[in-house]
Motif scaffolding. Structure first.
Motif, PDB file in Angstrom:
ATOM      1  N   TYR A   1      11.208   3.065  13.739  1.00 12.89           N
ATOM      2  CA  TYR A   1      10.265   2.037  13.301  1.00 12.89           C
ATOM      3  C   TYR A   1       8.803   2.401  13.524  1.00 12.89           C
ATOM      4  O   TYR A   1       7.930   1.869  12.845  1.00 12.89           O
ATOM      5  N   ASN A   2       8.493   3.264  14.472  1.00 11.61           N
ATOM      6  CA  ASN A   2       7.077   3.543  14.763  1.00 11.61           C
ATOM      7  C   ASN A   2       6.562   4.817  14.093  1.00 11.61           C
ATOM      8  O   ASN A   2       5.501   5.326  14.440  1.00 11.61           O
ATOM      9  N   ARG A   3       7.317   5.306  13.139  1.00 15.33           N
ATOM     10  CA  ARG A   3       6.909   6.493  12.384  1.00 15.33           C
ATOM     11  C   ARG A   3       7.248   6.311  10.910  1.00 15.33           C
ATOM     12  O   ARG A   3       8.107   5.524  10.554  1.00 15.33           O
ATOM     13  N   GLY A   4       6.567   7.120  10.074  1.00 20.12           N
ATOM     14  CA  GLY A   4       6.935   7.206   8.677  1.00 20.12           C
ATOM     15  C   GLY A   4       6.214   6.230   7.769  1.00 20.12           C
ATOM     16  O   GLY A   4       5.683   5.203   8.202  1.00 20.12           O
ATOM     17  N   MET A   5       6.185   6.604   6.491  1.00 16.28           N
ATOM     18  CA  MET A   5       5.611   5.761   5.440  1.00 16.28           C
ATOM     19  C   MET A   5       6.574   5.743   4.265  1.00 16.28           C
ATOM     20  O   MET A   5       7.193   6.768   3.955  1.00 16.28           O
ATOM     21  N   PRO A   6       6.718   4.609   3.598  1.00 13.41           N
ATOM     22  CA  PRO A   6       7.663   4.525   2.475  1.00 13.41           C
ATOM     23  C   PRO A   6       7.174   5.319   1.264  1.00 13.41           C
ATOM     24  O   PRO A   6       6.090   5.047   0.740  1.00 13.41           O
ATOM     25  N   ILE A   7       7.945   6.282   0.837  1.00 13.20           N
ATOM     26  CA  ILE A   7       7.613   7.039  -0.371  1.00 13.20           C
ATOM     27  C   ILE A   7       7.734   6.111  -1.573  1.00 13.20           C
ATOM     28  O   ILE A   7       8.736   5.416  -1.741  1.00 13.20           O
ATOM     29  N   GLY A   8       6.690   6.077  -2.400  1.00 15.70           N
ATOM     30  CA  GLY A   8       6.658   5.184  -3.547  1.00 15.70           C
ATOM     31  C   GLY A   8       5.619   4.093  -3.404  1.00 15.70           C
ATOM     32  O   GLY A   8       5.237   3.469  -4.392  1.00 15.70           O
TER      33      GLY A   8
END
Length: 292
Positions: free
Chosen positions: A212-219
């Protein structure tokens, strides 16, 4: 450090939300969710404005401010070309909100980017990036020195962006606390995790293992903006601290030209240190140094 004067009131202004609706529906006018929103456009935009407006908690003056806006659930779709990815999409009203923020913030951040950052920017793109790189390679080929190429490949970039680091970068430029609170909601979605554990492929990751504390949704539209803002930190470090002249980036693909192989290995070590300490990212095995 450049700070921006943009305010939360400007972002949630009815006219800006209306422009966000126009941009979000571009080339997609006849989708069911677009048509449903358009059928009650004024009411929908007023509802969004009200949800985004901050009021004292429980209506009591002096209480902390809060808003009723929450990012909805994402729809997920697996794609396998050009490589396996999980593409995510929000409901239409949430996309209008993202456009409202993008319209106000992206032009301000874009002015801070280096000239040779080519991903998701007006007037840039792959063709311009390729032409610039070819110009530099021709210049290197006419030199008496032997030039080398350092190709940097960041491991699972969109899935590994650290939310805490991203919010720190944004807060250095944006002083309106309400904007930062909305951006935090967009970045740290309560319902959906975007981050991958190190070394795990997205199509093989179990639902409970996503972070939950990392990453970004592609799109996502805002993911494109955040991705450039995040790696602009590396751009500035390479240009102003390492004094690299021939440096070019297209989103998370980076190429550096340098006339000394040993010095290029030192540059690589400095970049790895910066990515680890400042951005909490790492390079993958495709990173390499080759003759130009």
């Amino acid at each position: 450090m450049k700070t921006f004067d943009v305010t939360h009131e400007e972002v949630i202004d009815f006219g800006n939300l209306l422009e966000g609706h126009k941009n979000a529906s571009q080339s997609k006018h006849y989708r069911d969710e677009n048509l449903a929103f358009e059928a009650h456009r004024e009411d929908e935009l007023i509802d969004l404005h009200n949800k985004l407006t901050y009021f004292p908690k429980d209506g009591v003056p002096g209480n902390p401010l809060e808003s009723s806006y929450h990012v909805g659930k994402y729809r997920k779709k697996k794609i396998y070309e050009p490589k396996p990815r999980i593409v995510m999409a929000l409901s239409y009203p949430d996309r209008v909100v993202q456009w409202a923020y993008y319209q106000k913030l992206n032009p301000l951040f874009d002015r801070q980017f280096i000239t040779h950052s080519y991903g998701c920017r007006v007037g840039k793109g792959t063709t311009k990036a390729r032409e610039q790189l070819q110009t530099w390679l021709r210049k290197a080929s006419r030199s008496s020195k032997k030039w080398y190429v350092l190709k940097l490949d960041i491991a699972k970039y969109f899935y590994r962006v650290d939310h805490e680091v991203l919010m720190k970068i944004l807060s250095r430029h944006i002083k309106d606390e309400l904007i930062l609170r909305d951006l935090y909601k967009l970045i740290n979605c309560e319902d959906t995790a975007f981050g991958l554990p190190a070394g795990v492929q997205p199509e093989l990751c179990k639902q409970e293992d996503w972070i939950y504390n990392r990453g970004m949704p592609i799109g996502n539209l805002t993911s494109q903006m955040f991705a450039n803002i995040y790696l602009n930190e590396l751009d500035q470090f390479c240009k102003h601290d390492l004094h690299i002249r021939y440096y070019i980036r297209y989103m998370d693909d980076i190429i550096i030209l340098w006339p000394d192989k040993n010095e290029l290995f030192q540059i690589l070590a400095e970049i790895e240190r910066f990515l680890d300490e400042e951005l909490r990212l790492e390079l993958n095995k495709k990173t390499c140094i080759r003759p130009a």
